[in-house]
Scaffold this active site. Structure first.
Site, short mmCIF file in Angstrom:
data_model
loop_
_atom_site.label_atom_id
_atom_site.label_comp_id
_atom_site.label_asym_id
_atom_site.label_seq_id
_atom_site.Cartn_x
_atom_site.Cartn_y
_atom_site.Cartn_z
CE LYS A 1 7.02 2.60 7.74
NZ LYS A 1 7.38 3.94 8.27
CG ASP B 1 10.77 12.97 6.72
OD1 ASP B 1 10.87 13.93 5.91
OD2 ASP B 1 10.70 11.79 6.36
N GLY C 1 8.37 3.77 1.18
CA GLY C 1 9.06 4.82 1.91
C GLY C 1 10.54 4.76 1.63
CB ILE D 1 -0.97 0.03 1.20
CG1 ILE D 1 -0.19 -0.08 2.52
CG2 ILE D 1 -2.01 -1.07 1.08
CD1 ILE D 1 -1.06 0.07 3.75
N GLY D 2 2.17 1.11 0.09
CA GLY D 2 3.00 2.30 0.10
C GLY D 2 4.48 1.97 0.10
CE LYS E 1 8.59 -3.73 -2.58
NZ LYS E 1 8.40 -5.01 -3.32
CB VAL E 2 3.80 0.39 3.95
CG1 VAL E 2 2.72 0.27 5.01
CG2 VAL E 2 4.91 1.31 4.41
#
Length: 663
Positions: free
Chosen positions: A373, A471, A355, A352-353, A359-360
């Site tokens: 994650k 961040d 970074g 789903i994402g 990877k998530v």
């Protein structure tokens, strides 16, 4: 309203948060003279708050050092939790107890009766002028106060005649129908949860380290409208007479907006104050001789075992090198097999994402949707440094931070973190990857900015250490099913003591969000988070990402528009057409973003002031002259923000830990 007038209106909103604002703090065996006020016989011993000791006929009182908001037309809700220990002294009859309470004054003069726990005297007990609300832990049966027994918890309003009381203990078993009594006066560490919401006070008690029982010990509807004032002190009070015992507070958390604040208390490896019984054989000669012989035998066996296991110990995997302190401070460890199954074997279909090196995955763990994650590391040092930092960050609890559910370290070179799943994804997708029909409305955007600001304020001021996120950006703001914003991804976060700054050996962060003074000096302070939040504000209002690699930053572009009197062209056109918000409102928030991204960090507001502006509250004009001077000198700010190329030219690439957002 003209642009300068709006700027002055925004300036008039900057000041420290006052009585109607949130209060939140956490103390974990770190009481000191700066975070607690002591009165009478109260002391701090080894960072533990001691309300009473062996002194007879004395009062001890300890209060949070400043008044906190407790009422705004109606009583404010609150949640508090603390860990206490009550222990008797040998050869002394124990008593009386202590109380957690709210009071309008710090004075203890005239409060002499030991059975009144240092709150009142015989004349003032029961007076409506006291404005005292408390929860008592009483170990003396006093018939004049209609006490139910000599080991009870009670709810007190202006009097020691409790409006509700119950024998100390907790409800458990099937359907919470089994009551287990707890002896308060035995030195054992107990945790208390006190929650006040919708005019109901709930008091829950359990042994420290035990999960909070579902059923409160006491649940009572109380009207505190005439009891609580707008601002009051909060703390603890206890007393001794001829009956003497010690009352200690090991940890304490308080919040009037976060109802899981009790989860932040450290409940393991606490010191023990249990007094050995007189019949103990520990001091007998036979026990000492037996202990000596047994110790010699154990040492011999241990030496042999050590020789056999020494090489095996060297071959242990990095999994076994994770120390006990992670187990103590982190959320619980999760089996790798469970995570593997939850993500369907880390299937690409569940991604789903992405970074920084990560990877998530979306998964379902024990019937609950989670985000998993996987974080690779290339050296033992990186792994240990990250574990050490996350072990502390895992203790942060706030409704505007993404909750860390658990962790796992199974695969070689990978650390796995499990978070609550945020159904509506990241803010950047809602801002930049949606069509006109699904664009966030103005009220939704303002609520998201408020949520993020409150989360950052908690990091900066609401915990025992100051936490710098470093961040803050739209992709690190996640939205739950109710569109509440939560700040996530603490991979670059740094902690230090309050009111301290530090230098780093390299520049870290995301291009477009890095404060200019950080690029120049490497100096770390809370103002770098304020700058990043200001960029986020401008993105949310203007619906534009920070600009390309060799162009000025979004901040520099908007400062240029302001200097040329063209700020109106920065607005997102459809925002004005769709939403019921005025141009004045939009300009006011843009000015907030510009104030947060001021090139001079000293001219930026604090996050406490930012929250106040977003909540629409007015201030006096004591800061007008200072900030007006900064505003008058704004010419040329557009050229003060470094481009990506300039950052790479001015720093060794090896010292950079930066990300180019959207690239």
């Amino acid at each position: 309203m003209s642009s300068p007038s709006i700027f002055l209106f925004l300036i008039a909103n900057f000041q420290l948060l006052t009585s109607v604002s949130a209060t939140e703090f956490i103390y974990n065996i770190d009481f000191n003279s700066t975070n607690i006020q002591l009165f009478g016989n109260a002391t701090i011993e080894a960072s533990i708050l001691t309300i009473t000791n062996a002194s007879v006929h004395s009062i001890g009182r300890a209060l949070y050092p400043a008044k906190i908001p407790t009422k705004s037309s109606t009583p404010l809700p609150f949640s508090t939790s603390f860990i206490f220990s009550i222990s008797p002294f040998q050869d002394l009859v124990p008593g009386h107890g202590f109380v957690f309470f709210f009071t309008p004054v710090t004075d203890i003069k005239g409060k002499t009766l030991p059975e009144l726990l240092g709150l009142f005297n015989r004349t003032s007990n029961g007076s409506s002028n006291n404005h005292v609300f408390g929860i008592e832990f009483d170990m003396f049966l006093d018939e004049q106060f209609n006490d139910i027994d000599d080991n009870h918890v009670g709810v007190d309003i202006n009097s020691l005649n409790s409006v509700a009381s119950h024998t100390a203990g907790f409800w458990g078993g099937k359907d919470d129908q089994k009551f287990e009594k707890l002896d308060l006066n035995n030195g054992v560490n107990y945790q208390v949860w006190i929650d006040y919401l919708d005019s109901t006070i709930n008091v829950t008690l359990a042994r420290a380290g035990q999960k909070k029982p579902q059923r409160p010990l006491i649940s009572k509807l109380v009207n505190l409208s005439s009891v609580l004032l707008d601002e009051m002190y909060v703390g603890f009070s206890g007393s001794t007479g001829n009956l003497v015992q010690t009352h200690r507070i090991l940890a304490w958390s308080f919040s009037n907006e976060n109802y899981s604040i009790g989860d932040a208390l450290v409940t393991s490896n606490l010191p023990s104050f249990v007094v050995p019984s007189k019949g103990s054989v520990l001091g007998s000669k036979g026990f000492i001789v037996g202990l000596s012989l047994g110790s010699f035998f154990v040492i011999c066996c241990a030496t042999m075992v050590y020789v056999v296991l020494h090489r095996r110990k060297r071959r242990k995997t990095k999994e076994d090198e994770i120390g006990d302190f992670e187990l103590e401070y982190w959320p619980h460890r999760i089996r790798y097999e469970d995570i593997y199954a939850a993500t369907l074997g880390f299937s690409d279909q569940n991604v789903i994402g992405f970074g920084r090196k990560t990877k998530v995955y979306k998964g379902v763990l024990q019937g609950v949707e989670v985000a998993v994650k996987r974080i690779p590391y290339e050296s033992d040092y990186e792994m240990r440094q990250f574990l050490s930092e996350i072990s502390s960050l895992g203790r942060l609890k706030h409704r505007n931070l993404v909750p860390l559910r658990g962790w796992c370290k199974k695969e070689t070179g990978n650390l796995i973190l499990v978070y609550d799943y945020m159904e509506n994804g990241s803010l950047d997708r809602k801002l930049f990857d949606c069509d006109e029909n699904t664009t966030l409305r103005w009220k939704e955007r303002m609520r998201i900015l408020k949520d993020v600001a409150r989360g950052i304020l908690y990091l900066h001021e609401g915990w025992e250490m100051e936490v710098l996120h470093r961040d803050i950006k739209a992709s690190n703001v996640l939205l739950d099913k109710d569109m509440n914003a939560r700040l996530g991804d603490f991979g670059l976060a740094q902690m230090h003591h309050h009111n301290q700054t530090s230098n780093t050996t390299g520049i870290i962060g995301t291009i477009g969000y890095i404060a200019p003074e950080f690029v120049r000096t490497g100096r770390v302070s809370s103002q770098i988070d304020v700058f990043s939040f200001g960029v986020l504000v401008l993105e949310v209002v203007c619906m534009q990402r920070q600009l390309g690699k060799y162009k000025p930053s979004l901040v520099g572009w908007i400062w240029g528009l302001k200097e040329r009197g063209e700020l109106y062209s920065a607005f997102y056109e459809q925002l004005k057409e769709r939403d019921e918000c005025s141009i004045d409102q939009i300009e006011r928030i843009i000015h907030l973003g510009l104030s947060c991204t001021h090139p001079n960090p000293a001219a930026r507001p604090t996050m406490r002031q930012v929250v106040k502006v977003l909540e629409g509250e007015n201030l006096d004009t004591s800061l007008l002259d200072k900030i007006n001077s900064a505003a008058a000198a704004s010419s040329g700010y557009a050229g003060t923000y470094p481009t990506v190329a300039e950052i790479f030219q001015s720093h060794d690439t090896c010292s950079l830990t930066i990300l180019l957002e959207g690239r």
